[in-house]
Design an enzyme around this catalytic site. Sequence first.
Site, PDB file in Angstrom:
ATOM      1  N   GLU A 122       0.821  -1.225   0.000  1.00 18.69           N
ATOM      2  CA  GLU A 122       0.000   0.000   0.000  1.00 18.69           C
ATOM      3  C   GLU A 122       0.848   1.266   0.000  1.00 18.69           C
ATOM      4  O   GLU A 122       0.399   2.315  -0.473  1.00 18.69           O
ATOM      5  CB  GLU A 122      -0.971   0.011   1.196  1.00 18.69           C
ATOM      6  CG  GLU A 122      -0.371   0.265   2.556  1.00 18.69           C
ATOM      7  CD  GLU A 122       0.149  -0.978   3.251  1.00 18.69           C
ATOM      8  OE1 GLU A 122       0.357  -0.922   4.479  1.00 18.69           O
ATOM      9  OE2 GLU A 122       0.355  -2.007   2.562  1.00 18.69           O
ATOM     10  N   HIS A 143      -0.707 -11.123   5.981  1.00 16.94           N
ATOM     11  CA  HIS A 143      -2.016 -11.282   6.626  1.00 16.94           C
ATOM     12  C   HIS A 143      -2.622 -12.669   6.408  1.00 16.94           C
ATOM     13  O   HIS A 143      -3.018 -13.327   7.382  1.00 16.94           O
ATOM     14  CB  HIS A 143      -2.958 -10.163   6.185  1.00 16.94           C
ATOM     15  CG  HIS A 143      -2.530  -8.805   6.646  1.00 16.94           C
ATOM     16  ND1 HIS A 143      -1.784  -7.966   5.864  1.00 16.94           N
ATOM     17  CD2 HIS A 143      -2.730  -8.153   7.824  1.00 16.94           C
ATOM     18  CE1 HIS A 143      -1.546  -6.849   6.528  1.00 16.94           C
ATOM     19  NE2 HIS A 143      -2.100  -6.931   7.718  1.00 16.94           N
ATOM     20  N   ASP A 152      -5.156  -2.894   7.716  1.00 19.15           N
ATOM     21  CA  ASP A 152      -4.252  -1.766   7.936  1.00 19.15           C
ATOM     22  C   ASP A 152      -4.147  -0.831   6.735  1.00 19.15           C
ATOM     23  O   ASP A 152      -3.190  -0.082   6.603  1.00 19.15           O
ATOM     24  CB  ASP A 152      -2.858  -2.263   8.329  1.00 19.15           C
ATOM     25  CG  ASP A 152      -2.232  -3.164   7.269  1.00 19.15           C
ATOM     26  OD1 ASP A 152      -2.923  -3.500   6.289  1.00 19.15           O
ATOM     27  OD2 ASP A 152      -1.058  -3.540   7.433  1.00 19.15           O
ATOM     28  N   GLU A 242      -8.707  -6.119  12.558  1.00 19.90           N
ATOM     29  CA  GLU A 242      -7.404  -6.773  12.508  1.00 19.90           C
ATOM     30  C   GLU A 242      -6.924  -7.113  13.916  1.00 19.90           C
ATOM     31  O   GLU A 242      -6.400  -8.208  14.166  1.00 19.90           O
ATOM     32  CB  GLU A 242      -6.401  -5.862  11.805  1.00 19.90           C
ATOM     33  CG  GLU A 242      -5.076  -6.511  11.509  1.00 19.90           C
ATOM     34  CD  GLU A 242      -4.161  -5.626  10.665  1.00 19.90           C
ATOM     35  OE1 GLU A 242      -3.010  -6.020  10.453  1.00 19.90           O
ATOM     36  OE2 GLU A 242      -4.603  -4.553  10.229  1.00 19.90           O
TER      37      GLU A 242
END
Length: 255
Positions: A122, A143, A152, A242
């Site tokens: 990202e 993840h 996130d 998360e």
Amino acid sequence: MTTVPDYFTKYVNLAFERDDAGVLILRFHTDGGPITFTGQTHEDFTNALEEIALDRDNKAMVLTGTGDTFMDQIDGGSLGEIFKPIVWEKIRVEGAKVLQRLLDLPIPVVGVANGPATVHSEYLLLSDIHIASETATYGDFPHPAFGITAGDGLHVVWEEAAGPARAKRLLWTGETIDAATALRWGVVTEVLPQDRVLARGIELARQLAAKSSIYLTLQKQTLNLELRRRITQDVPFGMALEGLTAAALAYQEQA
């Protein structure tokens, strides 16, 4: 005589250099080689972005990795006991700030994927211009591997860059796409040979750095309005989920 800013030598996993055009190159590394992302990197990158924003000698930035890798390794244990609320709250605050600060930088960012970007991709997708080496791959390794939801910012940024169906496929499966696919999806705007991609990123950054500072900062705000809204709105909830999955994993281990 130009003074080297203190932050250039302050952060263990961040290397900096700046040319006469005001183009700042920020390179992730571990001991001079490809980076293994740690809890310290998570904290330091957030803080470094604030210092970069305040340094008026910076006119544009190139964000890249070291050697043949952007980022594909993570030391999960270094993040601490993330199933504990006080630890996760630190991670959550840093995680939200780093995305906001990337978008709030008053200078344009050219993201250069110099190789695999399967950890914190990202960061590249939030760049104002994003180019890739032919050797680059994209996805989300940590993840799915850890069994923790991608809250996130990956869920927001990939959906904005590639569309919901493609984002869901990547984030559910942990699969990767190559640079040619990223170009076809519109995730990157150029794909170049490995030995030319950084030079091209610097060239683009210099073109942008030549423009007036007021134009750069206002154009940056204009073109990131929707991303900024989505990050402000959706990342806190995503990171809460998360944190819950991290706590659930810890509970299962204790049961």
